[in-house]
Design a protein around this motif. Sequence first.
Motif, PDB file in Angstrom:
ATOM      1  N   THR A  66       0.824  -1.206   0.000  1.00  0.00           N
ATOM      2  CA  THR A  66       0.000   0.000   0.000  1.00  0.00           C
ATOM      3  C   THR A  66       0.862   1.262   0.000  1.00  0.00           C
ATOM      4  O   THR A  66       0.613   2.202  -0.773  1.00  0.00           O
ATOM      5  N   LEU A  67       1.882   1.288   0.863  1.00  0.00           N
ATOM      6  CA  LEU A  67       2.756   2.460   0.917  1.00  0.00           C
ATOM      7  C   LEU A  67       3.495   2.651  -0.405  1.00  0.00           C
ATOM      8  O   LEU A  67       3.607   3.774  -0.914  1.00  0.00           O
ATOM      9  N   LEU A  68       3.985   1.556  -0.993  1.00  0.00           N
ATOM     10  CA  LEU A  68       4.684   1.673  -2.277  1.00  0.00           C
ATOM     11  C   LEU A  68       3.729   2.197  -3.347  1.00  0.00           C
ATOM     12  O   LEU A  68       4.087   3.097  -4.123  1.00  0.00           O
ATOM     13  N   ALA A  69       2.515   1.663  -3.389  1.00  0.00           N
ATOM     14  CA  ALA A  69       1.547   2.095  -4.402  1.00  0.00           C
ATOM     15  C   ALA A  69       1.203   3.572  -4.237  1.00  0.00           C
ATOM     16  O   ALA A  69       1.099   4.317  -5.231  1.00  0.00           O
ATOM     17  N   GLN A  70       1.026   4.021  -2.989  1.00  0.00           N
ATOM     18  CA  GLN A  70       0.725   5.431  -2.750  1.00  0.00           C
ATOM     19  C   GLN A  70       1.878   6.332  -3.192  1.00  0.00           C
ATOM     20  O   GLN A  70       1.673   7.407  -3.761  1.00  0.00           O
ATOM     21  N   THR A  71       3.106   5.862  -2.926  1.00  0.00           N
ATOM     22  CA  THR A  71       4.279   6.652  -3.311  1.00  0.00           C
ATOM     23  C   THR A  71       4.399   6.743  -4.826  1.00  0.00           C
ATOM     24  O   THR A  71       4.691   7.819  -5.373  1.00  0.00           O
ATOM     25  N   ILE A  72       4.182   5.621  -5.522  1.00  0.00           N
ATOM     26  CA  ILE A  72       4.225   5.623  -6.984  1.00  0.00           C
ATOM     27  C   ILE A  72       3.123   6.521  -7.542  1.00  0.00           C
ATOM     28  O   ILE A  72       3.323   7.256  -8.530  1.00  0.00           O
ATOM     29  N   LEU A  73       1.948   6.494  -6.924  1.00  0.00           N
ATOM     30  CA  LEU A  73       0.847   7.346  -7.379  1.00  0.00           C
ATOM     31  C   LEU A  73       1.228   8.826  -7.282  1.00  0.00           C
ATOM     32  O   LEU A  73       0.964   9.613  -8.197  1.00  0.00           O
ATOM     33  N   ARG A  74       1.889   9.222  -6.175  1.00  0.00           N
ATOM     34  CA  ARG A  74       2.327  10.609  -6.040  1.00  0.00           C
ATOM     35  C   ARG A  74       3.361  10.968  -7.090  1.00  0.00           C
ATOM     36  O   ARG A  74       3.347  12.076  -7.649  1.00  0.00           O
ATOM     37  N   ALA A  75       4.272  10.032  -7.357  1.00  0.00           N
ATOM     38  CA  ALA A  75       5.286  10.285  -8.387  1.00  0.00           C
ATOM     39  C   ALA A  75       4.624  10.445  -9.753  1.00  0.00           C
ATOM     40  O   ALA A  75       4.996  11.324 -10.545  1.00  0.00           O
ATOM     41  N   ARG A  76       3.631   9.593 -10.049  1.00  0.00           N
ATOM     42  CA  ARG A  76       2.929   9.698 -11.325  1.00  0.00           C
ATOM     43  C   ARG A  76       2.213  11.040 -11.451  1.00  0.00           C
ATOM     44  O   ARG A  76       2.297  11.721 -12.482  1.00  0.00           O
ATOM     45  N   ARG A  77       1.492  11.420 -10.418  1.00  0.00           N
ATOM     46  CA  ARG A  77       0.744  12.680 -10.474  1.00  0.00           C
ATOM     47  C   ARG A  77       1.672  13.872 -10.669  1.00  0.00           C
ATOM     48  O   ARG A  77       1.328  14.838 -11.351  1.00  0.00           O
ATOM     49  N   ALA A  78       2.855  13.802 -10.089  1.00  0.00           N
ATOM     50  CA  ALA A  78       3.796  14.921 -10.195  1.00  0.00           C
ATOM     51  C   ALA A  78       4.244  15.150 -11.629  1.00  0.00           C
ATOM     52  O   ALA A  78       4.593  16.280 -12.004  1.00  0.00           O
ATOM     53  N   VAL A  79       4.234  14.085 -12.460  1.00  0.00           N
ATOM     54  CA  VAL A  79       4.667  14.235 -13.853  1.00  0.00           C
ATOM     55  C   VAL A  79       3.489  14.101 -14.821  1.00  0.00           C
ATOM     56  O   VAL A  79       3.672  13.799 -16.009  1.00  0.00           O
ATOM     57  N   GLY A  80       2.281  14.322 -14.311  1.00  0.00           N
ATOM     58  CA  GLY A  80       1.100  14.323 -15.166  1.00  0.00           C
ATOM     59  C   GLY A  80       0.674  12.973 -15.661  1.00  0.00           C
ATOM     60  O   GLY A  80       0.021  12.849 -16.710  1.00  0.00           O
ATOM     61  N   ASP A  81       1.010  11.928 -14.911  1.00  0.00           N
ATOM     62  CA  ASP A  81       0.688  10.561 -15.299  1.00  0.00           C
ATOM     63  C   ASP A  81      -0.435  10.057 -14.402  1.00  0.00           C
ATOM     64  O   ASP A  81      -0.737  10.631 -13.351  1.00  0.00           O
ATOM     65  N   THR A  82      -1.063   8.959 -14.786  1.00  0.00           N
ATOM     66  CA  THR A  82      -2.065   8.313 -13.935  1.00  0.00           C
ATOM     67  C   THR A  82      -1.859   6.813 -13.998  1.00  0.00           C
ATOM     68  O   THR A  82      -1.141   6.296 -14.861  1.00  0.00           O
ATOM     69  N   GLY A  83      -2.535   6.108 -13.099  1.00  0.00           N
ATOM     70  CA  GLY A  83      -2.432   4.655 -13.101  1.00  0.00           C
ATOM     71  C   GLY A  83      -3.052   4.030 -14.328  1.00  0.00           C
ATOM     72  O   GLY A  83      -2.717   2.905 -14.703  1.00  0.00           O
ATOM     73  N   ASN A  84      -3.982   4.758 -14.984  1.00  0.00           N
ATOM     74  CA  ASN A  84      -4.616   4.224 -16.180  1.00  0.00           C
ATOM     75  C   ASN A  84      -3.804   4.515 -17.441  1.00  0.00           C
ATOM     76  O   ASN A  84      -3.616   3.654 -18.297  1.00  0.00           O
ATOM     77  N   GLU A  85      -3.313   5.761 -17.550  1.00  0.00           N
ATOM     78  CA  GLU A  85      -2.593   6.141 -18.776  1.00  0.00           C
ATOM     79  C   GLU A  85      -1.194   5.523 -18.821  1.00  0.00           C
ATOM     80  O   GLU A  85      -0.765   4.985 -19.828  1.00  0.00           O
ATOM     81  N   GLN A  86      -0.443   5.664 -17.753  1.00  0.00           N
ATOM     82  CA  GLN A  86       0.903   5.070 -17.633  1.00  0.00           C
ATOM     83  C   GLN A  86       1.801   5.448 -18.814  1.00  0.00           C
ATOM     84  O   GLN A  86       2.478   4.616 -19.393  1.00  0.00           O
ATOM     85  N   HIS A  87       1.816   6.739 -19.140  1.00  0.00           N
ATOM     86  CA  HIS A  87       2.696   7.181 -20.215  1.00  0.00           C
ATOM     87  C   HIS A  87       4.098   7.502 -19.696  1.00  0.00           C
ATOM     88  O   HIS A  87       5.016   7.750 -20.482  1.00  0.00           O
ATOM     89  N   ALA A  88       4.280   7.502 -18.371  1.00  0.00           N
ATOM     90  CA  ALA A  88       5.604   7.755 -17.789  1.00  0.00           C
ATOM     91  C   ALA A  88       6.080   6.556 -16.977  1.00  0.00           C
ATOM     92  O   ALA A  88       7.175   6.036 -17.202  1.00  0.00           O
ATOM     93  N   ILE A  89       5.277   6.107 -16.031  1.00  0.00           N
ATOM     94  CA  ILE A  89       5.640   4.962 -15.193  1.00  0.00           C
ATOM     95  C   ILE A  89       4.686   3.817 -15.510  1.00  0.00           C
ATOM     96  O   ILE A  89       3.491   3.902 -15.239  1.00  0.00           O
ATOM     97  N   ARG A  90       5.217   2.787 -16.110  1.00  0.00           N
ATOM     98  CA  ARG A  90       4.395   1.638 -16.495  1.00  0.00           C
ATOM     99  C   ARG A  90       4.507   0.552 -15.427  1.00  0.00           C
ATOM    100  O   ARG A  90       5.617   0.221 -14.973  1.00  0.00           O
TER     101      ARG A  90
END
Length: 782
Positions: A66-90
């Motif tokens: 859970t903590l890892l997923a939340q951290t990755i989500l924050r990193a994605r949001r910071a670069v305009g990415d989302t868990g659905n689009e995944q154009h930066a972090i796949r």
Amino acid sequence: MRSRVHHFGDYQLDPAARELRCAGAFVALPPRAFECLAYLIEQRERAVGRDELIAAVWGKADVSDTLLAQTILRARRAVGDTGNEQHAIRTVPRFGYRWVMPTETLTNDTAPVAETTAPVAPATPVAAEPPAIAAPPRPRRIWPALAAVALIAATSLGIALWPSAAPPPAAAARANAQGAAIVLPVDVEEGPEWAWVRLGVMDFAASRLRARGRAVLPSETTLVLLARRDGTGDALRLAQDSGAPLVLAPRARLIDGRWQVRIDAHAGDAPLQRVEANAANVLDATRLALDQIVGPAHGEAAPDQRAERLQRAEAAMLADNVDAARREIAAIAAPDDDAELIYRRAQIDFRAGDYESLDRRLLPLLDRLDPAREPRLRGFVLNGLGSAAVRRNRMADAQRWYGEAVERLKPLNETRALGQAYTGLGITQAAQRQFDAALATFAQARVTLETAGDALGVARVDANLGIVDVERARYPEAIAALRRAAARFAAFGAVNEQLTTLIGLARAQLESLAPADAMQTADAFWSLAGRSASPPLRHQMAVVRADVLAHCGRLMEARALLGGLMKEIDPTAEADTLARAQAVLARLAFADGDTVEALRLTSAAIETLPGEQFERELAELRRLRLRALLLLERADEARALVVEFTQWAEANGNPSARIYAQLAAAELAWHAGRRDEARAAYEKVLSDAEAANIPIDLAAVVQSYGGALLEAGDRAAAAPVIARVARWADADYGCSMLQVWSYWAQGDERGWQEALEKARRLAGERPIPTALAEPPRPLSSP
């Protein structure tokens, strides 16, 4: 300094400055999310496993999904990415993550924004009214950090997976003369359930060769050398470039339910030798292939299911997957009192940093193991107990464990485990200031590890010898040894060891009053900081870098660096590092005139730092506290402090602690107007500091005594005192300013002008006192 900046889309990420910007605007990001983002970008050529990412960012295994997923989500949001689009972090299912956004990395020739060091405390007596002179901060003891590095190899203490006789001394000597062979990770392309073969079979082959009298590079050292790179061709080139006389490149394929293992043996300029074997079990196929290279071993049993499980666990350990290692050990059907499995579980506890669990497993096991009948396993267990004791600064216990480990392992010629025992024993002796014994023990460790072919272990011994030289104030020898060790670690790609050695080198350079050299070293380790997967080590680097920056007058950078550090540091897990940061901040506050804040910070640091490891840092903090109390006219507290300080220094026996306690007593007497008593105390501490021959201690005494004499108008007495540090005036700001003051007080305009030019070159952001910046008045008499 050159720094790498990653550009992607409208974003720029600067790992050294710890900044993410979008179209030039700063993007706020929590530290862990920033580190995840930076690590994925820097490893963008491949997918990064969940466990690897956790180790790189958190430095431990017990991080929830859970903590890892939340951290990755924050990193994605910071670069305009989302868990659905995944154009930066796949997301890579059932494995981890990969950075997929097109990225360009450029190099800037500018210093990172947040790099900084620590301030310098005024060194003149508190009673003096002429301009204060900045003195260098006391360096912390660096032994505990290097002690931890020296025992990194102990995370895999090396019990064999099956009974086998150790090679006879003659065979070991021949192997040493030939150099250490390298077994590469296995090229395997089967399903995910066979992923363990890559490292597990590599370690199996290396262990089998070692049992047959061949010196082989330890598996974890091989991975360090290869920097965990994939691709056999690249790995082969790196291994051959290391000078290994024999490099084995295995390949494993599962064909029609049977394993085919092929090994390419590259031996210098000799023609390639390719062997192949087939068997139902991958370990057995590997054994049969090795027989064709080095000859069969008589009486060697074929590996069974237990051996495979143990090798799977070893593969997980080599991959830093502690949870997977635990699962493999748990899958072995065996009684609860199985000694080997108890030891294996303790190894995993050690890797996870759970030293209490290690003790609970190994202490009862040690009671069961008869020294005469089971010396080998008992020696391994003793090594494990010693390693855990060192990590908890229980040096006397560790010395006892390692001492017996040497006794048990030496007759067996278990060279690698014996080399680790010698190394650990030398660390405990040095930490308790038993330097002569430590030097002899480290010499034994070096010879033994060379015989075992453990080149990385030899480099660790060399680094520890350098630290011993630092502790003995043998600075030229220490600096040379630490530079050599750092270069060897760099050649292996052993980043954590290299960084910690460079920290030690920077401290040695500061203690020898060479801050410019220390700054070069700090630049070197700071440029590598992003490659360390250990946040605590990066925090230690920040404190040391802050010290060095302040010595060089870069005070704003020092404050910025420490300000960021105080937001990141875990006060429970990193209490020592926090206390050292508070010590640096206390000196900064005192230099800024914030005496109350300096008192608060010194109290916090003194309460936290362990006295048996940081005597010199604690002594400097007590002296700083005294000076703050005198400035606040809290005379009763100052007198009580000096009494306590003197008793403490005499009890712990540290020479530098004694010098600082004597210096504090002299400064108290001077402040109270007892000038004759103060001069006698100053003369005594000056004599002791000269005898100790530690440049930074002598500079502190001379700056205090010389400043007191100048403040009293006794130019004739001050001149010969100040002359004792003239040799460092070209490099050290405090010594340089003392020369300025001395020439100014004597009315020597030419000497004053030359000294002032030197001081201005060294000052950085430290202001030259107004009075000393004006030409002196000629004096008609001395």
